[in-house]
Design a protein around this motif. Structure first.
Motif, PDB file in Angstrom:
ATOM      1  N   ASP A 195       0.834  -1.213   0.000  1.00 28.07           N
ATOM      2  CA  ASP A 195       0.000   0.000   0.000  1.00 28.07           C
ATOM      3  C   ASP A 195       0.863   1.254   0.000  1.00 28.07           C
ATOM      4  N   ALA A 196       1.910   1.267   0.825  1.00 27.85           N
ATOM      5  CA  ALA A 196       2.756   2.461   0.937  1.00 27.85           C
ATOM      6  C   ALA A 196       3.532   2.732  -0.346  1.00 27.85           C
ATOM      7  N   LEU A 197       3.850   1.686  -1.094  1.00 18.59           N
ATOM      8  CA  LEU A 197       4.666   1.840  -2.296  1.00 18.59           C
ATOM      9  C   LEU A 197       3.845   1.770  -3.577  1.00 18.59           C
ATOM     10  N   GLU A 198       2.541   1.817  -3.450  1.00 15.52           N
ATOM     11  CA  GLU A 198       1.674   1.670  -4.624  1.00 15.52           C
ATOM     12  C   GLU A 198       1.912   2.773  -5.650  1.00 15.52           C
ATOM     13  N   ALA A 199       2.052   4.015  -5.178  1.00 13.91           N
ATOM     14  CA  ALA A 199       2.220   5.133  -6.110  1.00 13.91           C
ATOM     15  C   ALA A 199       3.527   5.003  -6.886  1.00 13.91           C
ATOM     16  N   ARG A 200       4.612   4.657  -6.197  1.00 14.25           N
ATOM     17  CA  ARG A 200       5.902   4.519  -6.883  1.00 14.25           C
ATOM     18  C   ARG A 200       5.878   3.327  -7.829  1.00 14.25           C
ATOM     19  N   SER A 201       5.180   2.268  -7.457  1.00 14.78           N
ATOM     20  CA  SER A 201       5.066   1.107  -8.336  1.00 14.78           C
ATOM     21  C   SER A 201       4.266   1.460  -9.588  1.00 14.78           C
ATOM     22  N   ALA A 202       3.181   2.216  -9.413  1.00 12.62           N
ATOM     23  CA  ALA A 202       2.359   2.613 -10.554  1.00 12.62           C
ATOM     24  C   ALA A 202       3.131   3.511 -11.512  1.00 12.62           C
ATOM     25  N   ALA A 203       4.090   4.266 -10.979  1.00 13.24           N
ATOM     26  CA  ALA A 203       4.926   5.136 -11.816  1.00 13.24           C
ATOM     27  C   ALA A 203       6.054   4.366 -12.488  1.00 13.24           C
ATOM     28  N   GLU A 204       6.100   3.052 -12.278  1.00  6.08           N
ATOM     29  CA  GLU A 204       7.132   2.175 -12.842  1.00  6.08           C
ATOM     30  C   GLU A 204       8.532   2.630 -12.456  1.00  6.08           C
ATOM     31  N   GLU A 205       8.673   2.972 -11.159  1.00  2.16           N
ATOM     32  CA  GLU A 205       9.975   3.321 -10.602  1.00  2.16           C
ATOM     33  C   GLU A 205      10.414   2.321  -9.542  1.00  2.16           C
ATOM     34  N   LEU A 206       9.636   1.236  -9.378  1.00  2.00           N
ATOM     35  CA  LEU A 206       9.854   0.327  -8.259  1.00  2.00           C
ATOM     36  C   LEU A 206       9.768  -1.120  -8.704  1.00  2.00           C
ATOM     37  N   VAL A 207      10.638  -1.935  -8.127  1.00  2.00           N
ATOM     38  CA  VAL A 207      10.547  -3.390  -8.225  1.00  2.00           C
ATOM     39  C   VAL A 207      10.349  -3.904  -6.800  1.00  2.00           C
ATOM     40  N   LEU A 208       9.303  -4.695  -6.587  1.00  2.00           N
ATOM     41  CA  LEU A 208       8.957  -5.152  -5.246  1.00  2.00           C
ATOM     42  C   LEU A 208       9.054  -6.670  -5.186  1.00  2.00           C
ATOM     43  N   LEU A 209       9.942  -7.172  -4.308  1.00  2.00           N
ATOM     44  CA  LEU A 209      10.116  -8.609  -4.073  1.00  2.00           C
ATOM     45  C   LEU A 209       9.795  -8.874  -2.612  1.00  2.00           C
ATOM     46  N   LEU A 210       8.759  -9.660  -2.356  1.00  2.00           N
ATOM     47  CA  LEU A 210       8.258  -9.840  -0.997  1.00  2.00           C
ATOM     48  C   LEU A 210       8.260 -11.318  -0.622  1.00  2.00           C
ATOM     49  N   ASN A 211       9.079 -11.659   0.365  1.00  2.00           N
ATOM     50  CA  ASN A 211       9.129 -13.009   0.918  1.00  2.00           C
ATOM     51  C   ASN A 211       8.452 -12.980   2.279  1.00  2.00           C
ATOM     52  N   THR A 212       7.433 -13.792   2.474  1.00  2.00           N
ATOM     53  CA  THR A 212       6.706 -13.815   3.738  1.00  2.00           C
ATOM     54  C   THR A 212       7.275 -14.872   4.664  1.00  2.00           C
ATOM     55  N   ALA A 213       6.920 -14.767   5.940  1.00  2.00           N
ATOM     56  CA  ALA A 213       7.492 -15.648   6.954  1.00  2.00           C
ATOM     57  C   ALA A 213       7.099 -17.101   6.744  1.00  2.00           C
ATOM     58  N   ASP A 214       5.952 -17.352   6.082  1.00  2.00           N
ATOM     59  CA  ASP A 214       5.526 -18.731   5.866  1.00  2.00           C
ATOM     60  C   ASP A 214       5.968 -19.286   4.517  1.00  2.00           C
ATOM     61  N   ASP A 215       6.746 -18.525   3.762  1.00  2.00           N
ATOM     62  CA  ASP A 215       7.327 -19.049   2.528  1.00  2.00           C
ATOM     63  C   ASP A 215       8.511 -19.948   2.871  1.00  2.00           C
TER      64      ASP A 215
END
Length: 471
Positions: free
Chosen positions: A206-226
């Motif tokens: 949610d916090a990085l949605e705007a930067r992601s929509a502007a195609e300035e961000l790559v988001l890699l998310l590993n969760t604790a249950d992965d």
């Protein structure tokens, strides 16, 4: 072109191995192999037809130990087939990563199409020839006053954030990722989250949605249950993508990695499953070189306009800065930003402890021609005055504030002014550097002019008396 980060990006050999000798935690031991090398990619097909991926951790004669990226649940040794690629793990790299949200293995989780690449790159990376490196220079403006004013991040630097459990280090990392810039230069952020809860994952997205929509961000998310092995892969994927964006596309890239303590714990768990001799606090003896293989992938290359800057975030168990993870990180990196419970209890966000924080390359990225002419002098004066204020506070605890001299009382007032006017800010507030330094001056004006001995007279003449002067 390649179609999937983890999947058919390599041509796997036709030879299949079916003699799976043992399953040990996240590891699979294959017997009867030949011509298999360390760090080689593996493709594992279960009896159900499901395909999983792995990496070769160790080869001993005809035995290969494969680290499973998706875990070993549901695998039955009798109906499992393994193929090896003959090369280390590669992923497709290209501008198609920008604006995408992926899991820790690089698989899209944003309901978008597969990520295509213009070429393939080894996830392990390649060491840069020191002769081709350029020294870090020019600032990365984070919009956070406590960092920009006193511990400036420099392009090509590795500067960790040291925190303890319960402090808002993830919020700070997310805020920096959301609002950091490199001036007018092309800029991108690669955010690698490791061991996050699902609530934290949603908050980061949610916090990085705007930067992601502007195609300035790559988001890699590993969760604790992965799977725990995925956590070891996540920062390497992030750095591989960042290196392409920086050194092929000429962008300045900030890589935020949170939390590196979760990464180190995953490394410890895999090491224990392999039966390796443990080192300090049961971490593997190669923890230092492993962390260095990540942190040292930042920097600048001579003749290339881009840069990779690394901001690792790590928690210190029980606040112990001598714990192996922060201790070894401190040896490799160029300073630290320290968060403290004392600042948090005082209601300061971000709870940065300025006297414990340091950017060793700050002079390479701040000052005349880079930020503002008075920046380095102001930072030095603020830190020196905070040190004097700490002495005055300790004296006040012994004799009481009423017994302090007028000068000591002014230093106590200065300390409060720094906390409230400079360090404290909203979680969604992006301050310009001029605003940050003007706030520092507001605090410095609490002190008598004769106490500001680290500021040149010309600067004091321009800025001490008239707040609007020198703009």
């Amino acid at each position: 072109m390649s179609t999937s980060p983890i999947g058919p990006v390599a041509t796997f050999g036709a030879l299949e191995y079916t003699d799976v000798a043992e399953l040990r935690g996240p590891l699979l031991v294959v017997r009867g192999v030949s011509g298999v090398g360390w760090d080689e990619s593996a493709r594992i097909e279960l009896g159900s037809g499901e395909v999983r991926n792995g990496l070769v951790l160790e080869v001993d004669r005809d035995l290969a130990v494969v680290q499973m990226l998706e875990g070993t649940e549901g695998i039955r040794p009798g109906d499992t087939r393994v193929r090896f690629a003959g090369e280390s793990l590669h992923i497709p790299v290209g501008p198609g990563w920008l604006g995408r949200v992926c899991n820790g293995r690089g698989e899209p989780v944003d309901a978008g199409p597969p990520i295509f690449g213009v070429r393939r790159a080894a996830v392990s990376g390649f060491p840069l020839n020191p002769m081709h490196r350029e020294p870090p220079a020019e600032p990365v403006i984070t919009g956070v006053s406590a960092i920009d004013a006193l511990t400036t991040v420099v392009r090509g630097q590795k500067l960790p954030v040291f925190s303890i459990a319960g402090l808002p280090h993830l919020e700070l990392a997310t805020q920096v990722a959301a609002q950091a810039t490199a001036g007018d230069a092309p800029f991108s952020v690669v955010f690698a989250g490791m061991g996050l809860t699902h609530l934290d994952t949603a908050a980061v997205r949610d916090a990085l949605e705007a930067r992601s929509a502007a195609e300035e961000l790559v988001l890699l998310l590993n969760t604790a249950d992965d799977p725990v092995v995925e956590r070891i892969l996540t920062p390497r994927l992030a750095l591989t993508v960042a290196e392409y964006l920086a050194f092929d596309l000429g962008r300045h890239v900030l890589v935020v990695m949170a939390d590196m303590t979760s990464y180190a714990e995953a490394l410890r768990e895999v090491s224990a499953a392999r039966g390796e001799i443990p080192g300090r606090r049961a971490y593997p003896g190669y923890l230092f070189s492993d962390l260095a293989s990540l942190y040292e992938r930042c920097g600048r290359i001579r003749g290339v306009p881009g840069s990779v800057t690394v901001l690792p975030v790590l928690t210190m168990p029980a606040g112990d800065i001598t714990h192996p993870v922060p201790d070894l990180t401190g040896y490799i990196t160029e300073g630290q930003i320290v968060l403290s419970a004392t600042m948090q209890d005082a209601g300061i966000y971000p709870p940065v402890e300025p006297l414990n924080s340091l950017s060793r390359l700050m002079r390479k990225g701040a000052g005349p021609g880079r930020t503002r002419e008075d920046h380095l002098d102001v930072a030095a004066q603020v830190l020196a005055s905070l040190a004097r204020a700490r002495q005055a506070r300790e004296l006040a605890e012994l004799v009481g504030e009423d017994a302090l001299s007028a000068t000591d009382g002014a230093y106590l007032a200065f300390e409060q002014a720094v906390k409230q006017r400079l360090l404290n800010q909203r979680r969604d507030e992006a301050r310009t550097l001029d605003d940050t330094l003007d706030r520092a001056w507001q605090a410095l004006r609490v002190l008598p002019r004769q106490e500001l001995t680290m500021l040149p007279n010309a600067v004091l003449d321009a800025r001490y008396a008239d707040p609007s002067a020198g703009r």
